[in-house]
Design an enzyme around this catalytic site. Structure first.
Site, PDB file in Angstrom:
ATOM      1  N   ASN A 153       0.917  -1.167   0.000  1.00 46.20           N
ATOM      2  CA  ASN A 153       0.000   0.000   0.000  1.00 46.20           C
ATOM      3  C   ASN A 153       0.942   1.198   0.000  1.00 46.20           C
ATOM      4  OD1 ASN A 153      -2.301   1.293   2.541  1.00 46.20           O
ATOM      5  ND2 ASN A 153      -2.193   1.783   0.400  1.00 46.20           N
ATOM      6  N   CYS A 196      -5.366   6.352   7.957  1.00 42.03           N
ATOM      7  CA  CYS A 196      -4.668   5.418   7.068  1.00 42.03           C
ATOM      8  C   CYS A 196      -3.701   4.626   7.940  1.00 42.03           C
ATOM      9  CB  CYS A 196      -3.930   6.157   5.956  1.00 42.03           C
ATOM     10  SG  CYS A 196      -3.011   5.058   4.861  1.00 42.03           S
ATOM     11  N   GLY A 197      -4.012   3.369   8.165  1.00 43.24           N
ATOM     12  CA  GLY A 197      -3.226   2.551   9.098  1.00 43.24           C
ATOM     13  C   GLY A 197      -1.830   2.257   8.583  1.00 43.24           C
ATOM     14  N   ASN A 198      -1.738   1.762   7.340  1.00 45.41           N
ATOM     15  CA  ASN A 198      -0.405   1.486   6.788  1.00 45.41           C
ATOM     16  C   ASN A 198       0.397   2.796   6.701  1.00 45.41           C
ATOM     17  OD1 ASN A 198      -0.641  -1.326   6.315  1.00 45.41           O
ATOM     18  ND2 ASN A 198      -1.894  -0.923   4.511  1.00 45.41           N
ATOM     19  N   GLU A 236     -10.566  -0.038  -1.543  1.00 40.58           N
ATOM     20  CA  GLU A 236     -10.496   1.182  -0.736  1.00 40.58           C
ATOM     21  C   GLU A 236     -11.304   2.339  -1.319  1.00 40.58           C
ATOM     22  OE1 GLU A 236      -6.983   2.798   0.847  1.00 40.58           O
ATOM     23  OE2 GLU A 236      -5.986   0.880   1.178  1.00 40.58           O
TER      24      GLU A 236
HETATM   25  N1  API Z   1      -8.877   4.734   1.451  1.00 40.76           N
HETATM   26  C1  API Z   1      -8.988   5.038   2.888  1.00 40.76           C
HETATM   27  C2  API Z   1      -7.723   5.777   3.368  1.00 40.76           C
HETATM   28  C3  API Z   1      -6.481   4.875   3.339  1.00 40.76           C
HETATM   29  C4  API Z   1      -6.654   3.658   4.211  1.00 40.76           C
HETATM   30  C5  API Z   1      -5.635   2.537   4.014  1.00 40.76           C
HETATM   31  N2  API Z   1      -4.630   2.755   3.019  1.00 40.76           N
HETATM   32  C6  API Z   1      -5.050   2.079   5.341  1.00 40.76           C
HETATM   33  O1  API Z   1      -3.932   1.562   5.368  1.00 40.76           O
HETATM   34  O2  API Z   1      -5.774   2.214   6.364  1.00 40.76           O
HETATM   35  C7  API Z   1     -10.229   5.910   3.125  1.00 40.76           C
HETATM   36  O3  API Z   1     -10.670   6.586   2.178  1.00 40.76           O
HETATM   37  O4  API Z   1     -10.722   5.900   4.260  1.00 40.76           O
END
Ligand code: API
Length: 321
Positions: A22, A84-86, A219
């Protein structure tokens, strides 16, 4: 950093990073001015005409006491989001690599609250992702009352899903096999389903046993990614609520494994996983005025100043004081 000629726009330093594939463009908006229009973010996110990333992560000075940084997140469609966790893991590694802090426990303000990042050995980072939100209005998810599993009508069929917010909204479906799950068909339909008024990230969860799961995530604002940290947290919460998972779960995503721990309602979700820093880059940004429309765009001219889209005059994203 070589200063471009006047009117030639500015140079922006960035780092390309990823958490289990990611991937992110990470920008230090403390040490350099930051000003990007949503359409420029979209251009830069493009994997052919730009840098290519799932999210843009921006490091800003803290806006709250006893917090070290502010953390802004933009999806590849240019939308700003809450979590965004990652990205949080990569954020922790970035601020230390860039010598913006030498702390190993870093408190970060996001659009939805404060999260705590703990830097471990070998690029591993543990994130306290906060207490999951399950009340429909706060997710947000349209429902007359809170349930562990909702039935949702989509494209003429009924699907069962759990609705969880990790600061950002998630819908989680349990499937027999993630490899054959209809991610490409159901993902976008549920992402934009009217019952998710702020759209949603859609997780497809396969239970291997009570301590192992497989997950794919379509996502919000980015499409299917190699991994989704907040999605893995939401999926474990959903699995626990359904009585299918124990409190500590190894979640296998396309890009690798995360360890997620949740002790039950009212407690925070803990996520542990790796971080990778791929390369440093420098970008010439157009001047403040949207670049003039070019009569003919030379093929292969990938500089972001040569927007391939009609430039809509929208407010640029700037780092807030
Ligand atoms: N697309 C997600 C944000 C990035 C989340 C994802 N990349 C993670 O690692 O949590 C949203 O619109 O809430």
């Amino acid at each position: 950093m070589n200063q471009p000629r006047r009117g030639q726009g500015s140079m922006l330093n960035f780092t390309k990073m990823h958490g289990l594939g990611n991937d992110f463009m990470v920008v230090d908006a403390i040490s350099q001015p930051f000003r990007l229009r949503p359409e420029t973010i979209r251009e830069l996110a493009d994997r052919h005409f730009g840098i290519g990333f799932d999210q843009l992560l921006v490091v800003e000075p803290p806006g709250l006491p006893d917090v070290d940084f502010r953390y802004r997140i933009f999806n590849s469609d240019g939308s700003e989001v809450e979590q965004c966790g990652n990205g949080a893991r990569c954020f922790a590694r970035f601020v230390r690599d860039q010598r913006l802090t030498n702390k190993k426990v870093i408190r970060v303000q996001t659009a939805k609250g404060v999260i705590e990042l703990r830097v471990g050995r070998g690029g591993m980072v543990t994130v306290d992702m906060g207490v999951p939100e399950l009340n429909p209005p706060a997710i947000p998810f349209a429902a007359d009352r809170r349930k562990d599993v909702y039935t949702v009508e989509v494209g003429g069929e009924i699907v069962e899903l759990s609705a969880v917010s990790m600061g950002n909204p998630h819908g989680v479906l349990v499937v027999d096999d993630v490899d054959t799950a209809p991610v490409g068909e159901l993902g976008p339909r549920l992402e934009n389903h009217p019952r998710f008024p702020a759209r949603a990230n859609i997780g497809f969860l396969q239970i291997v046993d009570r301590t192992h799961a497989r997950l794919r995530v379509f996502e919000r604002g980015s499409g299917e990614t190699m991994a989704c940290g907040s999605g893995a947290c939401a999926a474990v919460v959903a699995g626990c609520l359904r009585g299918l998972l124990d409190n500590r779960v190894d979640v296998e995503l396309k890009g690798g494994h995360l360890v997620i721990e949740w002790q039950g309602e009212g407690s925070p979700v803990m996520m542990e996983g790796p971080t990778s820093s791929v390369f440093e880059g420098q970008l010439r940004l157009p001047g403040d005025q949207p670049p003039r429309r070019r009569r003919s765009t030379r093929q292969g001219d990938t500089r972001p100043g040569h927007q391939r889209q009609q430039n809509r005059h929208r407010q640029p994203v700037t780092s807030k004081p």
